[in-house]
Design a protein around this motif. Sequence first.
Motif, PDB file in Angstrom:
ATOM      1  N   LYS A  19       0.831  -1.202   0.000  1.00 31.77           N
ATOM      2  CA  LYS A  19       0.000   0.000   0.000  1.00 31.77           C
ATOM      3  C   LYS A  19       0.866   1.252   0.000  1.00 31.77           C
ATOM      4  O   LYS A  19       0.639   2.176  -0.800  1.00 31.77           O
ATOM      5  CB  LYS A  19      -0.914   0.010   1.219  1.00 31.77           C
ATOM      6  CG  LYS A  19      -1.697   1.306   1.376  1.00 31.77           C
ATOM      7  CD  LYS A  19      -2.445   1.342   2.682  1.00 31.77           C
ATOM      8  CE  LYS A  19      -3.062   2.721   2.889  1.00 31.77           C
ATOM      9  NZ  LYS A  19      -3.681   2.838   4.201  1.00 31.77           N
ATOM     10  N   HIS A  20       1.857   1.296   0.862  1.00 29.85           N
ATOM     11  CA  HIS A  20       2.643   2.517   0.983  1.00 29.85           C
ATOM     12  C   HIS A  20       3.601   2.709  -0.199  1.00 29.85           C
ATOM     13  O   HIS A  20       3.838   3.848  -0.611  1.00 29.85           O
ATOM     14  CB  HIS A  20       3.343   2.563   2.344  1.00 29.85           C
ATOM     15  CG  HIS A  20       2.358   2.858   3.434  1.00 29.85           C
ATOM     16  ND1 HIS A  20       1.998   4.137   3.783  1.00 29.85           N
ATOM     17  CD2 HIS A  20       1.594   2.039   4.190  1.00 29.85           C
ATOM     18  CE1 HIS A  20       1.074   4.088   4.727  1.00 29.85           C
ATOM     19  NE2 HIS A  20       0.813   2.818   4.995  1.00 29.85           N
ATOM     20  N   VAL A  21       4.107   1.637  -0.751  1.00 30.72           N
ATOM     21  CA  VAL A  21       4.912   1.761  -1.964  1.00 30.72           C
ATOM     22  C   VAL A  21       4.025   2.246  -3.110  1.00 30.72           C
ATOM     23  O   VAL A  21       4.411   3.129  -3.885  1.00 30.72           O
ATOM     24  CB  VAL A  21       5.614   0.431  -2.316  1.00 30.72           C
ATOM     25  CG1 VAL A  21       6.179   0.457  -3.721  1.00 30.72           C
ATOM     26  CG2 VAL A  21       6.710   0.127  -1.306  1.00 30.72           C
ATOM     27  N   TYR A  22       2.816   1.705  -3.207  1.00 32.34           N
ATOM     28  CA  TYR A  22       1.882   2.133  -4.249  1.00 32.34           C
ATOM     29  C   TYR A  22       1.542   3.621  -4.104  1.00 32.34           C
ATOM     30  O   TYR A  22       1.509   4.355  -5.099  1.00 32.34           O
ATOM     31  CB  TYR A  22       0.604   1.288  -4.209  1.00 32.34           C
ATOM     32  CG  TYR A  22      -0.464   1.807  -5.134  1.00 32.34           C
ATOM     33  CD1 TYR A  22      -0.337   1.635  -6.516  1.00 32.34           C
ATOM     34  CD2 TYR A  22      -1.569   2.493  -4.653  1.00 32.34           C
ATOM     35  CE1 TYR A  22      -1.293   2.131  -7.383  1.00 32.34           C
ATOM     36  CE2 TYR A  22      -2.524   2.993  -5.510  1.00 32.34           C
ATOM     37  CZ  TYR A  22      -2.386   2.815  -6.866  1.00 32.34           C
ATOM     38  OH  TYR A  22      -3.330   3.313  -7.721  1.00 32.34           O
ATOM     39  N   THR A  26       2.325   6.343  -6.926  1.00 34.80           N
ATOM     40  CA  THR A  26       1.247   7.152  -7.489  1.00 34.80           C
ATOM     41  C   THR A  26       1.580   8.637  -7.427  1.00 34.80           C
ATOM     42  O   THR A  26       1.352   9.378  -8.393  1.00 34.80           O
ATOM     43  CB  THR A  26      -0.076   6.858  -6.756  1.00 34.80           C
ATOM     44  OG1 THR A  26      -0.369   5.467  -6.887  1.00 34.80           O
ATOM     45  CG2 THR A  26      -1.227   7.657  -7.327  1.00 34.80           C
ATOM     46  N   GLU A  27       2.123   9.088  -6.297  1.00 35.66           N
ATOM     47  CA  GLU A  27       2.521  10.491  -6.163  1.00 35.66           C
ATOM     48  C   GLU A  27       3.602  10.858  -7.167  1.00 35.66           C
ATOM     49  O   GLU A  27       3.528  11.904  -7.826  1.00 35.66           O
ATOM     50  CB  GLU A  27       3.058  10.759  -4.749  1.00 35.66           C
ATOM     51  CG  GLU A  27       2.035  10.726  -3.653  1.00 35.66           C
ATOM     52  CD  GLU A  27       2.674  10.787  -2.268  1.00 35.66           C
ATOM     53  OE1 GLU A  27       3.902  11.003  -2.144  1.00 35.66           O
ATOM     54  OE2 GLU A  27       1.928  10.605  -1.290  1.00 35.66           O
ATOM     55  N   ILE A  38      -1.663  14.660 -18.590  1.00 34.08           N
ATOM     56  CA  ILE A  38      -2.404  13.403 -18.464  1.00 34.08           C
ATOM     57  C   ILE A  38      -2.054  12.758 -17.129  1.00 34.08           C
ATOM     58  O   ILE A  38      -1.072  13.119 -16.484  1.00 34.08           O
ATOM     59  CB  ILE A  38      -2.132  12.418 -19.627  1.00 34.08           C
ATOM     60  CG1 ILE A  38      -0.650  12.029 -19.698  1.00 34.08           C
ATOM     61  CG2 ILE A  38      -2.627  12.979 -20.946  1.00 34.08           C
ATOM     62  CD1 ILE A  38      -0.365  10.940 -20.721  1.00 34.08           C
ATOM     63  N   ASP A  39      -2.860  11.770 -16.752  1.00 29.93           N
ATOM     64  CA  ASP A  39      -2.564  11.019 -15.544  1.00 29.93           C
ATOM     65  C   ASP A  39      -2.230   9.574 -15.918  1.00 29.93           C
ATOM     66  O   ASP A  39      -2.217   9.213 -17.110  1.00 29.93           O
ATOM     67  CB  ASP A  39      -3.715  11.107 -14.540  1.00 29.93           C
ATOM     68  CG  ASP A  39      -5.020  10.507 -15.049  1.00 29.93           C
ATOM     69  OD1 ASP A  39      -5.003   9.591 -15.908  1.00 29.93           O
ATOM     70  OD2 ASP A  39      -6.084  10.932 -14.572  1.00 29.93           O
ATOM     71  N   GLY A  40      -1.960   8.769 -14.920  1.00 31.83           N
ATOM     72  CA  GLY A  40      -1.542   7.390 -15.162  1.00 31.83           C
ATOM     73  C   GLY A  40      -2.579   6.548 -15.886  1.00 31.83           C
ATOM     74  O   GLY A  40      -2.237   5.730 -16.741  1.00 31.83           O
ATOM     75  N   GLU A 119      10.178   5.882 -13.008  1.00 26.76           N
ATOM     76  CA  GLU A 119      10.339   4.529 -12.470  1.00 26.76           C
ATOM     77  C   GLU A 119      11.809   4.215 -12.187  1.00 26.76           C
ATOM     78  O   GLU A 119      12.122   3.573 -11.190  1.00 26.76           O
ATOM     79  CB  GLU A 119       9.741   3.486 -13.418  1.00 26.76           C
ATOM     80  CG  GLU A 119       8.231   3.470 -13.384  1.00 26.76           C
ATOM     81  CD  GLU A 119       7.625   2.366 -14.228  1.00 26.76           C
ATOM     82  OE1 GLU A 119       8.368   1.496 -14.752  1.00 26.76           O
ATOM     83  OE2 GLU A 119       6.386   2.374 -14.369  1.00 26.76           O
ATOM     84  N   ARG A 120      12.695   4.691 -13.056  1.00 22.31           N
ATOM     85  CA  ARG A 120      14.119   4.473 -12.826  1.00 22.31           C
ATOM     86  C   ARG A 120      14.538   5.125 -11.513  1.00 22.31           C
ATOM     87  O   ARG A 120      15.212   4.510 -10.689  1.00 22.31           O
ATOM     88  CB  ARG A 120      14.934   5.020 -13.997  1.00 22.31           C
ATOM     89  CG  ARG A 120      16.443   4.781 -13.896  1.00 22.31           C
ATOM     90  CD  ARG A 120      17.229   5.542 -14.944  1.00 22.31           C
ATOM     91  NE  ARG A 120      16.996   6.978 -14.939  1.00 22.31           N
ATOM     92  CZ  ARG A 120      17.452   7.829 -14.011  1.00 22.31           C
ATOM     93  NH1 ARG A 120      18.164   7.394 -13.007  1.00 22.31           N
ATOM     94  NH2 ARG A 120      17.185   9.116 -14.091  1.00 22.31           N
ATOM     95  N   ARG A 121      14.114   6.360 -11.295  1.00 22.82           N
ATOM     96  CA  ARG A 121      14.441   7.060 -10.047  1.00 22.82           C
ATOM     97  C   ARG A 121      13.792   6.380  -8.845  1.00 22.82           C
ATOM     98  O   ARG A 121      14.394   6.246  -7.785  1.00 22.82           O
ATOM     99  CB  ARG A 121      14.003   8.527 -10.110  1.00 22.82           C
ATOM    100  CG  ARG A 121      14.865   9.400 -11.006  1.00 22.82           C
ATOM    101  CD  ARG A 121      14.514  10.877 -10.887  1.00 22.82           C
ATOM    102  NE  ARG A 121      13.097  11.173 -11.032  1.00 22.82           N
ATOM    103  CZ  ARG A 121      12.477  11.381 -12.197  1.00 22.82           C
ATOM    104  NH1 ARG A 121      13.158  11.333 -13.328  1.00 22.82           N
ATOM    105  NH2 ARG A 121      11.189  11.649 -12.240  1.00 22.82           N
ATOM    106  N   PHE A 122      12.550   5.943  -9.016  1.00 28.36           N
ATOM    107  CA  PHE A 122      11.810   5.307  -7.928  1.00 28.36           C
ATOM    108  C   PHE A 122      12.497   4.014  -7.479  1.00 28.36           C
ATOM    109  O   PHE A 122      12.568   3.716  -6.288  1.00 28.36           O
ATOM    110  CB  PHE A 122      10.377   5.008  -8.392  1.00 28.36           C
ATOM    111  CG  PHE A 122       9.478   4.512  -7.302  1.00 28.36           C
ATOM    112  CD1 PHE A 122       8.883   5.406  -6.423  1.00 28.36           C
ATOM    113  CD2 PHE A 122       9.219   3.165  -7.164  1.00 28.36           C
ATOM    114  CE1 PHE A 122       8.050   4.957  -5.414  1.00 28.36           C
ATOM    115  CE2 PHE A 122       8.388   2.705  -6.147  1.00 28.36           C
ATOM    116  CZ  PHE A 122       7.794   3.602  -5.275  1.00 28.36           C
TER     117      PHE A 122
END
Length: 155
Positions: A19-22, A26-27, A38-40, A119-122
């Motif tokens: 949940k917290h990773v998601y 999302t942020e 646009i959004d995801g 995503e690479r940074r995440f």
Amino acid sequence: MTRDAPPEVLSSRLGYLLKHVYLRLTEESARALAPHGIDGRELAILAVLNAHDGLSQLEAAGKLGIDRTTMVALVDALEGKELVERRRSPQDRRKNIVQLTPAGAERLRDAEFARQEMERRFLAPLSSPDATLLIRALQSLVGAPTGAGQASDSA
């Protein structure tokens, strides 16, 4: 923004961690896509439409796991941004085929680059092999049948 460490009692619970990773993902995704307007969810629709030529709204909704009413609203929004267009199917006049416009293809390309960079940074706290392993593990879980790995009552 600094984040507190999870309470020790929750620090190994899968649901809490996912949940917290998601929420963080999302942020970060919203921040990366905002400059592209646009959004995801909209990016996912553009990607599916790009990958599968000639999908109807209903077929695209099925591939995305989105209910029909929500899909209509999302396509309406993308059409309002001139990123997609609806056309009647030549094979079945009752179906609307949804296609990317040239502007939609360009926005997809730019937003996909932003998503990939985000995503690479995440995933940067993980080694490259660990990041790959995480993605593969999640793909396995997404594709696993419900109840997989549970003990059978018939034994």
